[in-house]
Design an enzyme around this catalytic site. Structure first.
Site, PDB file in Angstrom:
ATOM      1  N   HIS A  38       6.892  -2.172  16.665  1.00  0.00           N
ATOM      2  CA  HIS A  38       6.220  -1.011  16.083  1.00  0.00           C
ATOM      3  C   HIS A  38       6.618   0.324  16.689  1.00  0.00           C
ATOM      4  CE1 HIS A  38       3.917  -3.875  13.843  1.00  0.00           C
ATOM      5  NE2 HIS A  38       3.199  -2.925  13.261  1.00  0.00           N
TER       6      HIS A  38
ATOM      7  N   LYS B 251     -10.289  -1.789  14.319  1.00  0.00           N
ATOM      8  CA  LYS B 251      -9.771  -0.413  14.287  1.00  0.00           C
ATOM      9  C   LYS B 251     -10.010   0.142  12.893  1.00  0.00           C
ATOM     10  CE  LYS B 251      -5.953  -0.781  17.584  1.00  0.00           C
ATOM     11  NZ  LYS B 251      -4.490  -0.646  17.718  1.00  0.00           N
TER      12      LYS B 251
ATOM     13  N   ASN C  16       1.894  -4.741  19.180  1.00  0.00           N
ATOM     14  CA  ASN C  16       2.774  -3.681  18.674  1.00  0.00           C
ATOM     15  C   ASN C  16       4.250  -4.042  18.704  1.00  0.00           C
ATOM     16  OD1 ASN C  16       0.733  -1.832  18.063  1.00  0.00           O
ATOM     17  ND2 ASN C  16       0.566  -1.274  20.217  1.00  0.00           N
TER      18      ASN C  16
ATOM     19  N   ARG D  83     -24.946   6.691  12.020  1.00  0.00           N
ATOM     20  CA  ARG D  83     -24.439   6.230  13.328  1.00  0.00           C
ATOM     21  C   ARG D  83     -24.049   4.763  13.342  1.00  0.00           C
ATOM     22  NH1 ARG D  83     -28.655   9.329  15.226  1.00  0.00           N
ATOM     23  NH2 ARG D  83     -27.934  11.433  15.709  1.00  0.00           N
TER      24      ARG D  83
ATOM     25  N   HIS E  79       7.460   2.502  13.718  1.00  0.00           N
ATOM     26  CA  HIS E  79       6.747   3.730  13.334  1.00  0.00           C
ATOM     27  C   HIS E  79       7.715   4.897  13.185  1.00  0.00           C
ATOM     28  CE1 HIS E  79       2.702   2.038  14.923  1.00  0.00           C
ATOM     29  NE2 HIS E  79       2.718   2.010  13.605  1.00  0.00           N
TER      30      HIS E  79
ATOM     31  N   GLU F  96      -8.177  -2.427  23.205  1.00  0.00           N
ATOM     32  CA  GLU F  96      -6.777  -2.164  23.547  1.00  0.00           C
ATOM     33  C   GLU F  96      -6.615  -1.436  24.875  1.00  0.00           C
ATOM     34  OE1 GLU F  96      -4.149  -1.582  20.204  1.00  0.00           O
ATOM     35  OE2 GLU F  96      -2.860  -0.293  21.386  1.00  0.00           O
TER      36      GLU F  96
ATOM     37  N   HIS G 129       5.505   0.125   5.464  1.00  0.00           N
ATOM     38  CA  HIS G 129       5.252  -0.120   6.880  1.00  0.00           C
ATOM     39  C   HIS G 129       5.925  -1.431   7.319  1.00  0.00           C
ATOM     40  CE1 HIS G 129       3.214  -0.292  10.691  1.00  0.00           C
ATOM     41  NE2 HIS G 129       2.723  -1.480  10.378  1.00  0.00           N
TER      42      HIS G 129
ATOM     43  N   LYS H  95      -4.148 -13.229  16.130  1.00  0.00           N
ATOM     44  CA  LYS H  95      -4.667 -11.864  16.292  1.00  0.00           C
ATOM     45  C   LYS H  95      -6.086 -11.901  16.849  1.00  0.00           C
ATOM     46  CE  LYS H  95      -5.225  -7.228  14.858  1.00  0.00           C
ATOM     47  NZ  LYS H  95      -5.007  -6.101  13.960  1.00  0.00           N
TER      48      LYS H  95
ATOM     49  N   GLU I 139       4.792  -8.836   8.947  1.00  0.00           N
ATOM     50  CA  GLU I 139       3.744  -8.675   9.976  1.00  0.00           C
ATOM     51  C   GLU I 139       3.193 -10.017  10.432  1.00  0.00           C
ATOM     52  OE1 GLU I 139       2.559  -6.063  11.592  1.00  0.00           O
ATOM     53  OE2 GLU I 139       2.942  -4.295  10.370  1.00  0.00           O
TER      54      GLU I 139
ATOM     55  N   ARG J 160      -3.833  -6.261  24.401  1.00  0.00           N
ATOM     56  CA  ARG J 160      -3.750  -6.140  22.948  1.00  0.00           C
ATOM     57  C   ARG J 160      -2.496  -5.393  22.502  1.00  0.00           C
ATOM     58  NH1 ARG J 160      -8.494  -4.253  18.614  1.00  0.00           N
ATOM     59  NH2 ARG J 160      -7.044  -4.113  16.873  1.00  0.00           N
TER      60      ARG J 160
HETATM   61  N1  LIG Z   1      -6.777  -1.107  11.244  1.00  0.00           N
HETATM   62  C1  LIG Z   1      -5.714  -1.788  11.602  1.00  0.00           C
HETATM   63  O1  LIG Z   1      -5.698  -2.492  12.605  1.00  0.00           O
HETATM   64  C2  LIG Z   1      -4.492  -1.707  10.746  1.00  0.00           C
HETATM   65  C3  LIG Z   1      -3.435  -2.601  10.980  1.00  0.00           C
HETATM   66  C4  LIG Z   1      -2.324  -2.529  10.133  1.00  0.00           C
HETATM   67  C5  LIG Z   1      -2.294  -1.621   9.094  1.00  0.00           C
HETATM   68  N2  LIG Z   1      -3.338  -0.766   8.901  1.00  0.00           N
HETATM   69  C6  LIG Z   1      -3.324   0.199   7.796  1.00  0.00           C
HETATM   70  O2  LIG Z   1      -3.255  -0.511   6.566  1.00  0.00           O
HETATM   71  C7  LIG Z   1      -2.672   0.301   5.581  1.00  0.00           C
HETATM   72  C8  LIG Z   1      -1.709  -0.515   4.769  1.00  0.00           C
HETATM   73  O3  LIG Z   1      -2.421  -1.568   4.171  1.00  0.00           O
HETATM   74  P1  LIG Z   1      -1.790  -2.574   3.088  1.00  0.00           P
HETATM   75  O4  LIG Z   1      -0.426  -2.948   3.475  1.00  0.00           O
HETATM   76  O5  LIG Z   1      -2.809  -3.616   2.903  1.00  0.00           O
HETATM   77  O6  LIG Z   1      -1.591  -1.687   1.813  1.00  0.00           O
HETATM   78  P2  LIG Z   1      -2.540  -0.824   0.882  1.00  0.00           P
HETATM   79  O7  LIG Z   1      -3.940  -0.875   1.279  1.00  0.00           O
HETATM   80  O8  LIG Z   1      -1.851   0.482   0.811  1.00  0.00           O
HETATM   81  O9  LIG Z   1      -2.383  -1.586  -0.517  1.00  0.00           O
HETATM   82  C9  LIG Z   1      -1.122  -1.644  -1.137  1.00  0.00           C
HETATM   83  C10 LIG Z   1      -1.249  -1.594  -2.650  1.00  0.00           C
HETATM   84  O10 LIG Z   1      -1.637  -2.859  -3.153  1.00  0.00           O
HETATM   85  C11 LIG Z   1      -2.726  -2.729  -4.058  1.00  0.00           C
HETATM   86  N3  LIG Z   1      -3.464  -3.994  -3.961  1.00  0.00           N
HETATM   87  C12 LIG Z   1      -4.282  -4.392  -2.980  1.00  0.00           C
HETATM   88  N4  LIG Z   1      -4.665  -5.662  -3.182  1.00  0.00           N
HETATM   89  C13 LIG Z   1      -4.078  -6.066  -4.326  1.00  0.00           C
HETATM   90  C14 LIG Z   1      -4.076  -7.288  -5.043  1.00  0.00           C
HETATM   91  N5  LIG Z   1      -4.715  -8.365  -4.592  1.00  0.00           N
HETATM   92  N6  LIG Z   1      -3.354  -7.352  -6.190  1.00  0.00           N
HETATM   93  C15 LIG Z   1      -2.648  -6.276  -6.613  1.00  0.00           C
HETATM   94  N7  LIG Z   1      -2.602  -5.109  -5.971  1.00  0.00           N
HETATM   95  C16 LIG Z   1      -3.309  -5.000  -4.832  1.00  0.00           C
HETATM   96  C17 LIG Z   1      -3.442  -1.511  -3.601  1.00  0.00           C
HETATM   97  O11 LIG Z   1      -4.196  -0.948  -4.637  1.00  0.00           O
HETATM   98  C18 LIG Z   1      -2.284  -0.608  -3.156  1.00  0.00           C
HETATM   99  O12 LIG Z   1      -1.737   0.060  -4.234  1.00  0.00           O
HETATM  100  C19 LIG Z   1      -2.053   1.476   6.308  1.00  0.00           C
HETATM  101  O13 LIG Z   1      -2.843   2.611   6.095  1.00  0.00           O
HETATM  102  C20 LIG Z   1      -2.116   1.065   7.776  1.00  0.00           C
HETATM  103  O14 LIG Z   1      -2.257   2.172   8.647  1.00  0.00           O
HETATM  104  C21 LIG Z   1      -4.423  -0.809   9.699  1.00  0.00           C
HETATM  105 ZN   LIG Z   2       1.972  -3.097  11.545  1.00  0.00          ZN
END
Ligand SMILES: NC(=O)c1ccc[n+]([C@@H]2O[C@H](COP(=O)([O-])OP(=O)(O)OC[C@H]3O[C@@H](n4cnc5c(N)ncnc54)[C@H](O)[C@@H]3O)[C@@H](O)[C@H]2O)c1
Ligand SMILES: [Zn+2]
Length: 359
Positions: free
Chosen positions: A248, A143, A245, A121, A252, A237, A265, A227, A185, A241
């Site tokens: 977005h 999130k 977006n 939990r 999206h 949100e 993305h 942020k 972003e 907040r």
């Molecule tokens: N929770 C939130 O508020 C929120 C906000 C925006 C995005 N997201 C989520 O985040 C995800 C995308 O995240 P991302 O853009 O960080 O990409 P990712 O987590 O997909 O990573 C991208 C690639 O980079 C590699 N990588 C990571 N760090 C590295 C480093 N230092 N050196 C070399 N390679 C590295 C990873 O192994 C992966 O292959 C999506 O699933 C999205 O939905 C969540």
């Molecule tokens: Zn985004």
């Protein structure tokens, strides 16, 4: 010693959840991260762990760190992967005072944070983001969640990390496309809430895309501050907040219409921002000169793969937007750089903006 360490305050439900940003900060992980238990489970991916795991371990010198490695492709951001993390932790006799450290990009922090949210939990967790996008966005804001066959991020929970530790030096190994997506972003966040830093960033695009560590450090600090400020005022949100977006709604739709393959993305958001800038000039009084400056900044991060613009395809995804209502879909518009507002926009206007968007 970390010169230039910034501590960004974030207060959620009365408790402090600081964000530390600084070059070399990873080496001080166990001094900076508050209330670390004697043992943590480090959720990471093989790529990140092989590149940077030893650095994290040397920062966590005083505690036991147990790695739990997962496949971090978006296709595996699923309940099943969250289940594997939970299996590993439970089989290791998890206790309420253990904690999770998510060490990776947004996929790792989303799924690792989600496993922490539901294990016993709720285990405490810490975010140590390794992509630019995670440093300025995914790791901040509580999130957490996973994807479902019906759509992205449909299963999840709000569960704020105890602290976030972002070390820009980790970005040296990030693939170029990921870096540029993160820059999109970060710019978006500054356009919403910090005109002065947006101006600085616009003048330093080439240096940031070339990974100048000092420029990235400044950018991460300013974007994380915006942020954190917005999230602190509306953690779950309920209203404000949503301005985060910007770009977005169509972003999206472009991302989904490309099957999540054609565009990252951040690239999809770049096109969504281009459309949002046009709508902002037409509907929210954004001066054309300001819009031109922002388009130019995006253009210097490209060229980006071109999005699908077929109205039927986009409409199918727009109608699925969580913000869709009978009289349109709410969108975020800019009145000025640094000032955003929420407005209802009809389907026709979204489609027209999507077809006109240029970068
Ligand atoms: N929770 C939130 O508020 C929120 C906000 C925006 C995005 N997201 C989520 O985040 C995800 C995308 O995240 P991302 O853009 O960080 O990409 P990712 O987590 O997909 O990573 C991208 C690639 O980079 C590699 N990588 C990571 N760090 C590295 C480093 N230092 N050196 C070399 N390679 C590295 C990873 O192994 C992966 O292959 C999506 O699933 C999205 O939905 C969540
Ligand atoms: Zn985004």
């Amino acid at each position: 010693v970390v010169d230039n360490l910034a501590t960004i305050a974030l207060t959620i439900d009365g408790s402090e959840k600081p964000i530390f940003v600084g070059r070399g900060a990873l080496g001080l992980a166990d001094e900076l991260l508050p209330n670390l238990p004697s043992r943590v489970f480090v959720v990471s991916s093989p790529t990140v762990w092989n590149l940077h795991g030893s650095r994290l371990l040397s920062g966590l010198k005083r505690i036991e760190a147990v790695p739990v490695l997962i496949d971090d492709r978006e296709e595996t951001k699923t309940l099943s992967t969250a289940g594997k993390i939970m299996d590993a932790i439970l089989l290791d006799k998890a206790r309420r005072d253990d904690a999770v450290v998510a060490f990776g990009g947004g996929v790792v922090s989303d799924v690792g944070g989600f496993a922490a949210a539901i294990l016993l939990r709720g285990l405490r967790w810490y975010a140590v983001p390794t992509t630019l996008l995670a440093m300025v966005d995914a790791a901040i804001g509580g999130k957490t969640g996973v994807d479902h066959a019906c759509g992205k991020n449909l299963i999840g929970a709000f569960h704020f990390p105890e602290a976030v530790l972002a070390d820009p030096e980790l970005l040296a190994t990030l693939p170029d496309r990921q870096l540029r997506s993160g820059l999109v972003e970060a710019l978006k966040t500054l356009w919403i809430g910090d005109a002065a830093s947006a101006q600085t960033a616009s003048g330093r695009i080439e240096q940031m895309a070339g990974r100048d560590p000092d420029d990235l450090d400044v950018l991460i600090k300013s974007a994380a501050r915006v942020k954190a400020e917005i999230v602190g005022r509306d953690p779950r949100e309920e209203g404000l907040r949503r301005v985060l977006n910007l770009g977005h709604t169509l972003g999206h739709a472009f991302e989904a219409a490309g099957g999540y393959r054609d565009l990252t993305h951040g690239e999809a958001v770049a096109w969504g921002l281009a459309a949002a800038l046009d709508l902002s000039v037409a509907r929210a009084g954004l001066p054309e000169a300001e819009a031109r400056g922002m388009r130019e900044a995006l253009r210097r991060l490209g060229p980006f793969p071109r999005p699908v613009r077929d109205p039927e395809a986009l409409l199918a995804f727009l109608r699925r937007d969580k913000k869709a209502r009978r009289d349109g879909i709410s969108g975020i518009l800019l009145e000025r750089v640094g000032r955003a507002r929420i407005e209802r926009i009809s389907e026709e206007d979204w489609i027209a903006a999507a077809s006109r968007a240029v970068l």
